[in-house]
Design an enzyme around this catalytic site. Structure first.
Site, short mmCIF file in Angstrom:
data_model
loop_
_atom_site.label_atom_id
_atom_site.label_comp_id
_atom_site.label_asym_id
_atom_site.label_seq_id
_atom_site.Cartn_x
_atom_site.Cartn_y
_atom_site.Cartn_z
CE LYS A 173 61.89 3.51 27.44
NZ LYS A 173 62.82 2.91 28.34
C1 LIG Z 1 63.10 1.90 29.43
C2 LIG Z 1 63.51 2.23 30.81
C3 LIG Z 1 64.59 1.61 31.45
C4 LIG Z 1 65.26 0.39 30.90
O1 LIG Z 1 65.75 0.50 29.63
P1 LIG Z 1 65.97 -0.84 28.76
O2 LIG Z 1 66.73 -0.33 27.59
O3 LIG Z 1 64.60 -1.34 28.40
O4 LIG Z 1 66.73 -1.79 29.58
C5 LIG Z 1 64.98 2.06 32.68
N1 LIG Z 1 64.34 3.07 33.30
C6 LIG Z 1 63.29 3.68 32.74
C7 LIG Z 1 62.64 4.82 33.46
C8 LIG Z 1 62.82 3.27 31.49
O5 LIG Z 1 61.76 3.86 30.94
#
Ligand SMILES: *Cc1c(COP(=O)(O)O)cnc(C)c1O
Length: 376
Positions: A185
């Protein structure tokens, strides 16, 4: 030149700062839910103009906590079919039923029309996902529809750190928003998540849920069915240091995207997702949609093997209503999402990408599309 699919950027100075703080944290014995977690919450809230922030150990946890706080158990929850499986898993774990909806071809996100088509008499909430970091231009219509029907709007803002629409930050559109700090991210804490909300009640619920539903950190009275959703101090300092780079990352990513925009617009048979003038996307993903007939796996292979360019992961490769695990929630066909999921690609965007790297990606894309058209 090789351009990898992703690059996680921690400068030497940032690494040194995190290491020094880690040493101090370990010496202090305060390893979880301490001063760095509070500082990260405050800084993240401030960066998004949000009244309250609650740090947790994943984006998935942030979503589940929000959905539990707004009590979706036994109710239907509308979400886009082109999202990460975690969005739907969080609905299921909170006791809700996921109802997959189609999306707009312009934003790849839910629109008022696609939400409306998915509503049932049991719908209680709508989870909108800012795909690739773009807050949909028509989100106001989704807000209005939810208000009119008494539905709770939740933002899955896992992609959208720092993004804005008409001057409003991601995290300010729904009753609450979930962010992720997974390594891919735009901002990462290694693992982690954050809830933003302006609703004091949701903030209070989130504080309970993340720490086993305990009425107080030091007490042993459990008043909610919570979980081990706390953020550790080592993750908090990592996220806090990384968050300080957000303005710089946003401007670098926007510069690369502008370079891509100009070239893609000159390219026949390729379209891109447009960011409205004045809005800010963090370009978590830069989405390009080649004309029908271009085989994505051949394109991916050609870019990788002949040009050393790694494409970023799609958003998403397969829609959730076609994933085996959600078979019983599949419903009917969702044609826009099915088509875009099957065809689109995401050009690599790194927070420290150079113009030369971007130009190499563009030259590689042109050459690869030409080769595939000649041979295909
Ligand atoms: C990455 C992601 C999540 C989950 O996040 P984590 O930190 O990996 O649990 C949820 N929704 C979307 C759209 C994502 O890209």
């Amino acid at each position: 030149m090789r351009v990898p699919a992703a690059r996680i950027v921690f400068s030497e100075g940032d690494r040194a700062q995190i290491t020094a703080a880690a040493t101090e944290i370990l010496a202090s014995g305060q390893l979880t839910l301490g001063a760095y977690t509070r500082e990260f919450e405050d800084a993240f809230a401030r960066a998004h103009g949000a009244p309250f922030a609650v740090a947790v150990n994943s984006g998935t946890a942030a979503l589940e906590i929000i959905l539990r706080s707004v009590a979706v158990a036994g109710a239907d929850v509308v979400l886009p079919t082109n999202t990460f499986a975690a969005t739907a898993f969080a609905v299921l774990r909170a006791g809700g039923r996921p109802v997959f909806a189609d999306v707009s071809p312009d934003t790849l996100a839910l629109s008022a029309a696609t939400v409306e088509a998915a509503l049932t008499k049991d719908t209680r909430a709508v989870v909108i996902v800012h795909i690739g970091g773009l807050i949909p231009e028509d989100i106001g219509e989704v807000e209005a529809l939810c208000a009119e029907r008494g539905l709770i709007l939740v933002e899955d803002a896992a992609h959208a750190h720092g993004s804005t629409r008409a001057g409003r930050h991601a995290g300010s559109f729904g009753a609450a928003a979930a962010f992720s700090f997974y390594p891919t991210k735009v901002i990462t804490s290694g693992e982690g998540g954050m809830i933003l909300t302006a609703d004091e009640r949701i903030r209070d619920e989130a504080l309970l849920y993340r720490d086993q539903g305990k009425a107080g950190f030091l007490g042993n009275v459990h008043i909610r069915e919570g979980y081990a959703w706390r953020m550790s101090e080592l993750h908090a300092i990592t996220g806090l240091v990384h968050l300080r780079r957000l303005p710089e990352f946003l401007s670098n990513r926007a510069r690369i995207a502008a370079r891509y925009d100009a070239a893609i617009d000159d390219h026949a048979g390729v379209r891109r997702i447009q960011v409205p003038l004045g809005d800010v996307s963090n370009y978590y993903k830069y989405v390009v949609i080649p004309r029908p007939g271009v085989d994505r796996s051949s394109l991916r292979k050609e870019l990788k093997e002949r040009h050393g360019v790694g494409l970023a992961g799609e958003v998403y490769e397969a829609p959730l209503h076609q994933q085996p695990v959600f078979e019983e929630h599949a419903g009917g066909t969702l044609p826009v999402a099915e088509d875009i999921c099957a065809r689109h690609i995401c050009l690599p965007v790194h927070s420290d990408m150079t113009d030369q790297e971007a130009d190499h990606v563009l030259a590689a894309l042109s050459a690869a599309l030409r080769t595939l058209t000649l041979t295909g």
